[in-house]
Design a protein around this motif. Sequence first.
Motif, short mmCIF file in Angstrom:
data_model
loop_
_atom_site.label_atom_id
_atom_site.label_comp_id
_atom_site.label_asym_id
_atom_site.label_seq_id
_atom_site.Cartn_x
_atom_site.Cartn_y
_atom_site.Cartn_z
N TRP A 44 7.91 2.06 -5.75
CA TRP A 44 7.46 0.60 -6.34
C TRP A 44 6.78 0.89 -7.71
N THR A 45 5.74 2.07 -7.54
CA THR A 45 5.04 2.53 -8.87
C THR A 45 6.11 2.96 -9.93
N ILE A 46 6.96 3.47 -9.76
CA ILE A 46 7.84 3.98 -10.68
C ILE A 46 8.93 2.93 -11.26
N VAL A 47 9.37 2.06 -10.29
CA VAL A 47 10.44 0.93 -10.78
C VAL A 47 9.73 -0.01 -11.54
N TYR A 48 8.24 -0.41 -11.18
CA TYR A 48 7.55 -1.23 -12.13
C TYR A 48 6.65 -0.67 -13.18
N ARG A 49 6.70 0.78 -13.21
CA ARG A 49 6.02 1.54 -14.20
C ARG A 49 4.55 0.85 -14.33
N ASP A 50 4.00 0.66 -13.16
CA ASP A 50 2.56 0.26 -13.11
C ASP A 50 1.60 1.25 -13.23
N ARG A 51 0.81 1.23 -14.28
CA ARG A 51 -0.25 2.30 -14.56
C ARG A 51 -1.18 2.54 -13.53
N GLY A 52 -1.68 1.19 -13.39
CA GLY A 52 -2.63 1.10 -12.35
C GLY A 52 -2.36 1.59 -11.11
N ALA A 53 -1.17 1.29 -10.52
CA ALA A 53 -0.61 1.98 -9.23
C ALA A 53 -0.67 3.36 -9.39
N MET A 54 -0.24 3.99 -10.63
CA MET A 54 0.02 5.27 -10.71
C MET A 54 -1.43 6.07 -10.52
N ARG A 55 -2.32 5.39 -11.16
CA ARG A 55 -3.78 5.78 -11.09
C ARG A 55 -4.37 5.89 -9.62
N ALA A 56 -3.94 4.73 -8.92
CA ALA A 56 -4.33 4.50 -7.68
C ALA A 56 -4.01 5.65 -6.56
N LEU A 57 -2.51 6.05 -7.00
CA LEU A 57 -1.98 7.02 -6.13
C LEU A 57 -2.38 8.23 -6.43
N ALA A 58 -2.53 8.55 -7.70
CA ALA A 58 -3.17 10.06 -7.98
C ALA A 58 -4.49 10.33 -7.52
N VAL A 59 -5.32 9.36 -7.25
CA VAL A 59 -6.67 9.45 -6.73
C VAL A 59 -6.52 9.34 -5.30
N ALA A 60 -5.93 8.49 -4.71
CA ALA A 60 -5.89 8.40 -3.33
C ALA A 60 -5.18 9.46 -2.66
N ALA A 61 -4.17 10.06 -3.38
CA ALA A 61 -3.65 11.05 -2.42
C ALA A 61 -4.39 12.29 -1.85
N PRO A 62 -5.04 12.88 -2.81
CA PRO A 62 -6.00 13.84 -2.28
C PRO A 62 -7.13 13.52 -1.15
N ILE A 63 -7.56 12.15 -1.31
CA ILE A 63 -8.33 11.54 -0.54
C ILE A 63 -7.68 11.54 1.01
N ALA A 64 -6.39 11.23 1.05
CA ALA A 64 -5.65 11.02 2.12
C ALA A 64 -5.47 12.36 2.88
N VAL A 65 -5.24 13.43 2.09
CA VAL A 65 -4.98 14.48 2.62
C VAL A 65 -6.21 15.24 3.25
N ALA A 66 -7.35 14.91 2.38
CA ALA A 66 -8.74 15.22 3.05
C ALA A 66 -9.12 14.69 4.21
N VAL A 67 -8.69 13.44 4.36
CA VAL A 67 -8.87 12.58 5.67
C VAL A 67 -8.10 13.21 6.94
N PHE A 68 -6.91 13.65 6.59
CA PHE A 68 -6.06 14.10 7.55
C PHE A 68 -6.52 15.59 8.01
N ILE A 69 -6.89 16.53 7.17
CA ILE A 69 -7.40 17.76 7.38
C ILE A 69 -8.68 17.49 8.20
N ALA A 70 -9.74 16.53 8.01
CA ALA A 70 -11.06 16.40 8.73
C ALA A 70 -10.52 15.90 10.04
N LEU A 71 -9.56 15.35 10.30
CA LEU A 71 -9.15 14.68 11.67
C LEU A 71 -8.46 15.81 12.51
N ASN A 72 -8.02 16.81 11.75
CA ASN A 72 -7.31 18.03 12.40
C ASN A 72 -8.02 19.44 12.05
N PRO A 73 -9.02 19.64 12.87
CA PRO A 73 -9.82 20.94 12.93
C PRO A 73 -8.80 22.12 13.13
#
Length: 229
Positions: free
Chosen positions: A200-229
């Motif tokens: 969706w971000t690529i199709v609509y060229r939404d900079r706000g969405a790209m910024r959100a994904l860029a920051v949220a992705a490492p948060i998501a991976v950190a949450v996954f790792i925290a729940l998987n010792p």
Amino acid sequence: RIVSVNRPDMPPDLSVSACAALGCARWLRPTSPSLPIVWDEGDTILRAESLAGIPDVRQAGAWPYTIVREGHPPLAGLLIALGQRIAPHGLDPLTRCRLGPILLFSLAAGAMFYRLKRDYGLWIVACVAVAVLLMMPRMFAHAHFATLDAPLTACWVLAWATFAPARRDWRWIAPFGLTLGLTMAAKFTGWLAPLPFLVWTIVYRDRGAMRALAVAAPIAVAVFIALNP
């Protein structure tokens, strides 16, 4: 896009969305005893019971969600363990195990209500969407079960509900990353969750969405790792 202005006497969106989530929980919990245990609930519940000794499990290197059988991520087990801990006395044993997944699904229903009301400005849109979600027979059944699919669905919905505000308000980026991480921790297919947002971000060229994904992705991976010792 349908736009409607709230009248001064209308209750705030967040309050009504919380009521929608509560109403969902009040509907699902009493109907749980009428649904028998399904074939994969027993295995999921047994694995969740091993979480009572999480420190010992970690020290032994025997985390039950990475070394046995298909090795599903642990979100369903954590929800089952949490639900059993907070369940009121008097609940039947199966409903105690199902309480965590039921509460998460109810939260997702409330988030869906909130997102649709904010997007379209009409109460009827949000009400009908949540009602249709709960009235689909298969979805209604899965919303009860202490298995993997209902938490996965709920987390997908929560990620969708937090994505739109995260594009416009940086304060929503952390909740978006958290819900993405929980989706990844629900089942392997949860790792596909970022793809629709990226497309969706690529199709609509939404900079706000790209910024959100860029920051949220490492948060998501950190949450996954925290729940998987």
